[in-house]
Every structure is written in C-alpha cells, then in structure tokens.
Scaffold this motif. Structure first.
Motif, mmCIF file in Angstrom:
data_model
loop_
_atom_site.group_PDB
_atom_site.id
_atom_site.type_symbol
_atom_site.label_atom_id
_atom_site.label_comp_id
_atom_site.label_asym_id
_atom_site.label_seq_id
_atom_site.Cartn_x
_atom_site.Cartn_y
_atom_site.Cartn_z
ATOM 1 N N ILE A 129 0.844 -1.208 0.000
ATOM 2 C CA ILE A 129 0.000 0.000 0.000
ATOM 3 C C ILE A 129 0.868 1.243 0.000
ATOM 4 O O ILE A 129 0.635 2.195 -0.760
ATOM 5 N N TRP A 130 1.896 1.242 0.859
ATOM 6 C CA TRP A 130 2.789 2.399 0.900
ATOM 7 C C TRP A 130 3.501 2.575 -0.435
ATOM 8 O O TRP A 130 3.703 3.708 -0.888
ATOM 9 N N ALA A 131 3.878 1.468 -1.074
ATOM 10 C CA ALA A 131 4.600 1.556 -2.348
ATOM 11 C C ALA A 131 3.752 2.232 -3.423
ATOM 12 O O ALA A 131 4.287 2.892 -4.325
ATOM 13 N N ASN A 132 2.428 2.069 -3.357
ATOM 14 C CA ASN A 132 1.548 2.764 -4.305
ATOM 15 C C ASN A 132 1.735 4.277 -4.228
ATOM 16 O O ASN A 132 1.637 4.983 -5.235
ATOM 17 N N LEU A 133 2.025 4.769 -3.032
ATOM 18 C CA LEU A 133 2.167 6.205 -2.798
ATOM 19 C C LEU A 133 3.612 6.670 -2.945
ATOM 20 O O LEU A 133 3.867 7.756 -3.488
ATOM 21 N N LEU A 134 4.562 5.854 -2.498
ATOM 22 C CA LEU A 134 5.924 6.334 -2.274
ATOM 23 C C LEU A 134 6.954 5.868 -3.280
ATOM 24 O O LEU A 134 8.130 6.227 -3.169
ATOM 25 N N THR A 135 6.561 5.068 -4.250
ATOM 26 C CA THR A 135 7.506 4.685 -5.307
ATOM 27 C C THR A 135 7.091 5.332 -6.617
ATOM 28 O O THR A 135 5.896 5.605 -6.843
ATOM 29 N N VAL A 136 8.069 5.560 -7.470
ATOM 30 C CA VAL A 136 7.809 6.281 -8.724
ATOM 31 C C VAL A 136 6.785 5.564 -9.592
ATOM 32 O O VAL A 136 5.960 6.194 -10.262
ATOM 33 N N SER A 137 6.794 4.236 -9.559
ATOM 34 C CA SER A 137 5.885 3.474 -10.409
ATOM 35 C C SER A 137 4.553 3.166 -9.722
ATOM 36 O O SER A 137 3.706 2.488 -10.295
ATOM 37 N N GLY A 138 4.360 3.665 -8.494
ATOM 38 C CA GLY A 138 3.142 3.368 -7.753
ATOM 39 C C GLY A 138 1.893 3.961 -8.395
ATOM 40 O O GLY A 138 1.939 5.033 -9.011
ATOM 41 N N SER A 139 0.766 3.271 -8.245
ATOM 42 C CA SER A 139 -0.490 3.715 -8.867
ATOM 43 C C SER A 139 -0.989 5.037 -8.286
ATOM 44 O O SER A 139 -1.747 5.754 -8.940
ATOM 45 N N GLN A 140 -0.574 5.375 -7.076
ATOM 46 C CA GLN A 140 -1.016 6.602 -6.407
ATOM 47 C C GLN A 140 0.202 7.471 -6.076
ATOM 48 O O GLN A 140 0.190 8.219 -5.118
ATOM 49 N N THR A 141 1.223 7.374 -6.929
ATOM 50 C CA THR A 141 2.515 7.963 -6.563
ATOM 51 C C THR A 141 2.452 9.467 -6.318
ATOM 52 O O THR A 141 1.779 10.214 -7.038
ATOM 53 N N ILE A 142 3.189 9.864 -5.314
ATOM 54 C CA ILE A 142 3.333 11.287 -4.986
ATOM 55 C C ILE A 142 4.693 11.793 -5.442
ATOM 56 O O ILE A 142 4.973 12.991 -5.388
ATOM 57 N N ARG A 143 5.525 10.861 -5.934
ATOM 58 C CA ARG A 143 6.880 11.215 -6.353
ATOM 59 C C ARG A 143 6.853 12.063 -7.628
ATOM 60 O O ARG A 143 6.017 11.853 -8.521
#
Length: 463
Positions: free
Chosen positions: A285-299
C-alpha cells in the motif's frame, strides 16, 4: 658652606619636581572625570571582563538603575543604556540585535522535537481534554482486575506522573503556545514535529486540533522555529487518503514561513512527514504512494516530500525500504523496549540506512513512565536518574553520526517523556514526580547543551 649650598639647591629642585608631578596627576584626574557619565557611582571598575562575578553584579546594578531611569525620563534611560553597553565590552563589539534573539540559543534545525496540541481545559475548551485521561485496562482480564479503573479528575488529579509548571493548560491558550515556543527555542531545538490528525478527526481521547495549526505556525515563526507534521494513524489511513492529506497540508500550510523543508543531498528543499505506526499498513500500500511506479505515486509531483517511517522491530527495516520511505525513526524513549528504541542497535540500523540511501533518525528521551494511565506497565518505566538517562541517549545517538536527532518529547505528559518545565506537587491523592534536585528547566538546559555538542561534532564529521 659649599656642601650646605648644594644641599639647599637639591631640596629646591626636588620640591619643584614634586609640585609639578602633583599638578600633572591632578590634571589627569580632572580629565578622566570629564569623560565619566554623570551617573557613574564611586568605584566603577575597569577591566570587568577579567572578573566575571563582579561584572555580573555590575550589570545587575545597571539593570536596577535602568528601571529608575525609566521613571525619570527617556533621555536619562538612553544614557544609562549606553553606559551598560560600554561596561560589557563583548556586547559593545557586536551590532545591535533583536532582544529575543539575543536572549535565546540559536535554533538547531537538525534537532526535531515531538509536540502535542491535544490538551484542553474548561476556560478555553469548556471541559478538560486529555488531562482527564482514562486508566487503560490491561488486555488480559485477569491482570486488569488487579488494577484501578476510571479516569483522572483535573486539575489536582491529571493523567501524568509529573505536573506541568503551566498547570492543566489548554493547547488553545495563546500564552501557553508562546511559552512552549520560548521553551523549545531556549532548548536550541529547531523543528517542531506536530502531532496531526486530518480535519474533523482526533485520537480516541481527544478532539480535532487541525484548526490550531495556523496559530502554532505563527508563534513558531516568531521564535524562528519550523514546524513539520507527525501523521498519526487516523481511521482508514491508506495510500489514497495519505495523498489527499499531504496535499491538504502542503496547499494550506506550505506557504507559511515556519513550514519546514529539509535540504536533501541533491539540493532540493522538501517537506518532511513523520508517519507514526507506519508498520500497521502493508508495504504494498505504501509503495503505491511512495515509489515512482506506484499507482497513487506522490513522487515527482508538487507534493513530493520526505516520508519517515517508524521502526519498531528489526524486520521493519526491510519493509520500510520496500515501501519507498525516505528514512526511519525510533520514537520510543524506552531503551530496550523495542528493537528500534534500543541504543545498542542504532549502529547497525544506521549502517543499513546508509547502504540503502535512507535517513536514520534516532529518537532520544529523558525517561519513561506511564503508570498514571497504564498502572500495570511499571516494568517499562525508565528512571531519569537526574538527567543521566537523557544524556546517555544523546551520547548513543551522536556515536552513529545521524543527520537529524529527534526528541521524545516536549510534552507527552501521559508517558512521562516530556522535557517541558515540571514542578513539585502534592495533593491529597497524588504525590507527583519532579525534576529535583534540579530546576524545572533542567531538561531544556540539557537539550541546549547537547545541541551545541552536536553542532561541534557535526563540524568534525563534515571535515
């Protein structure tokens, strides 16, 4: 006869020379007198810097005289102030500065301190909040039955083993907020890590506090402090709600001069968010937000930031790395309570972070005691040992050369980790702990001492 004549001439010459010398001394004395301010008292000494105690007494006398001069008029006051500056040669050599800045230690933006704005009282909130904390039962009913139940009854009986100098205050009280900012600044901390829930949400014993953020930012700015956010485990916290809430914080507060941004190794200035109980949410779940390829990325968006996860168990370090966090902190002020809070594990955690491009932020604290709200938890108490426990924690933190040190806490009174001023107090029901034999500000002074020590050591690390 000849000898008599020689002796007479010698006596006349000697008298003339002596008379001229006396006239010379008198002239010097008159000249010096014209240079002294009219109000100077007898015996104002020269070379005060060589006698610090004497200098201190003279400055105190000057201060008292200044008070009298204010009554006599502004003109005399200005003369008095000029004299005070002349006496203190160190101040005389420095340019004029703001009085507030002159009195307080400079802020250390690598010292972050956890701060709670969840307290309330009838004057400002219509009721007590958090000071009346309930006694939490043990999860094992058999153990729970051996301990008292109910809740605390302020102002004499509060949910803490210590008693604050400011009493059972409200976090909404502007005078309290300012007093807190002044204390934190005097301790030479630089960044306030503000406990935060989204608008309309709060912990189970409190009420929403997001509306206090603007005034906290304003007072922090007055004292040249910065504010970052300690995102608590609010209901339904996930990648989507976190994106929404980070956006909310940056949009609403990011333009304030007290909003903290950390300079990264690449030269970017990014907001920083501490995420409490981050391990409750799975890494995917965190990876969705915090990784460049995440579906909900903030990067790589306007809301990109540094996200710092809480490490409790050793295995969490791998989860934190996989989740896309930028670093980890340990929070708990109880050495040995968890893997992360155990000082002897900090070196290996720092090495792991260094090898994985993560920040390691150890958390130091003055002690721990929460038996006022968890009466069954005495085994996790950590005695302050008159400040030695705190200094041991700082010493352990400096050994691993961290970029940032976090302090648990300024005012988490329920868990006895506060460095806020506390006073001795005894009621019919309770005898509160205190900081004796030291003064109420001892932990602020110790923090300031270690802040300066950290600064000096950091200069050596960077050489």
């Amino acid at each position: 006869i000849l000898n008599y004549d020689i002796m007479a001439r010698f006596r006349r010459r000697t008298c003339i020379i002596l008379l001229l010398f006396i006239l010379f001394i008198c002239s010097i004395m008159m000249a010096l007198k014209t240079l002294r301010p009219d109000r100077a008292g007898f015996g104002d000494p020269f070379g005060l810097g060589l006698l610090p105690e004497l200098q201190q007494r003279t400055v105190l006398l000057d201060s008292k005289q200044n008070s009298l001069n204010r009554i006599q008029g502004d003109t005399v006051t200005r003369v008095s102030n000029l004299h005070s500056i002349a006496v203190n040669t160190m101040k005389a050599s420095m340019p004029p500065v703001n009085k507030l800045e002159e009195e307080l230690s400079s802020p250390n933006y690598n010292f972050h301190i956890f701060y709670y704005s969840w307290f309330g009282n009838p004057q400002f909130d219509g009721k007590y909040i958090h000071w009346n904390h309930p006694l939490l039962p043990h999860w094992d009913p058999k153990i729970a039955n051996n301990y008292p139940k109910g809740r605390h009854n302020p102002p004499e009986d509060i949910g803490s083993n210590f008693y604050p100098e400011l009493g059972s205050y409200s976090s909404k009280d502007p005078s309290v907020i300012e007093a807190h900012m002044k204390q934190m600044r005097s301790a030479s901390t630089g960044v306030i890590v503000l406990s935060w829930y989204p608008p309309g949400m709060a912990d189970e014993n409190g009420e929403p506090t997001d509306d206090l953020v603007p005034i906290i930012l304003d007072y922090a700015h007055k004292y040249n402090l910065k504010v970052t956010f300690h995102i608590e485990p609010y209901k339904d916290r996930d990648d989507r709600s976190m994106y929404h809430n980070v956006k909310y914080i940056i949009d609403k507060y990011g333009g304030h001069p007290a909003f903290y941004r950390h300079k990264t190794s690449t030269g970017r200035f990014l907001p920083m968010f501490y995420v409490y109980d981050s391990y409750v949410t799975i890494p995917e779940i965190w990876a969705n937000l915090l990784t460049v390829s995440g579906s909900q990325t903030i990067r790589n968006t306007p809301y990109d930031a540094l996200f710092i996860a809480l490490l409790v168990e050793e295995r969490h370090k791998h989860d934190i790395h996989r989740s896309g966090f930028d670093g980890m902190y340990t929070y708990f002020a109880t050495n040995g309570f968890s893997y992360g809070s155990s000082h002897h594990n900090w070196a290996s955690l720092k090495a792991f972070c260094d090898s994985n491009n993560l920040m390691f932020i150890p958390s130091v604290g003055p002690g721990y005691i929460d038996t006022s709200i968890r009466p069954w938890n005495n085994h996790n108490t950590r005695n302050r040992v008159n400040g030695k426990y705190y200094e041991t924690a700082f010493s352990a933190a400096l050994l691993v050369r961290p970029e940032i040190i976090s302090i648990t806490s300024f005012n988490e009174w329920h868990e006895g980790t506060q460095i806020e001023k506390a006073v001795p107090k005894r009621t019919g029901q309770v005898v509160y702990l205190d900081y004796k034999p030291h003064k109420p500000n001892v932990y602020l002074e110790l923090t300031q001492k270690w802040s300066e020590k950290y600064r000096k050591e950091q200069e050596q690390w960077l050489m």
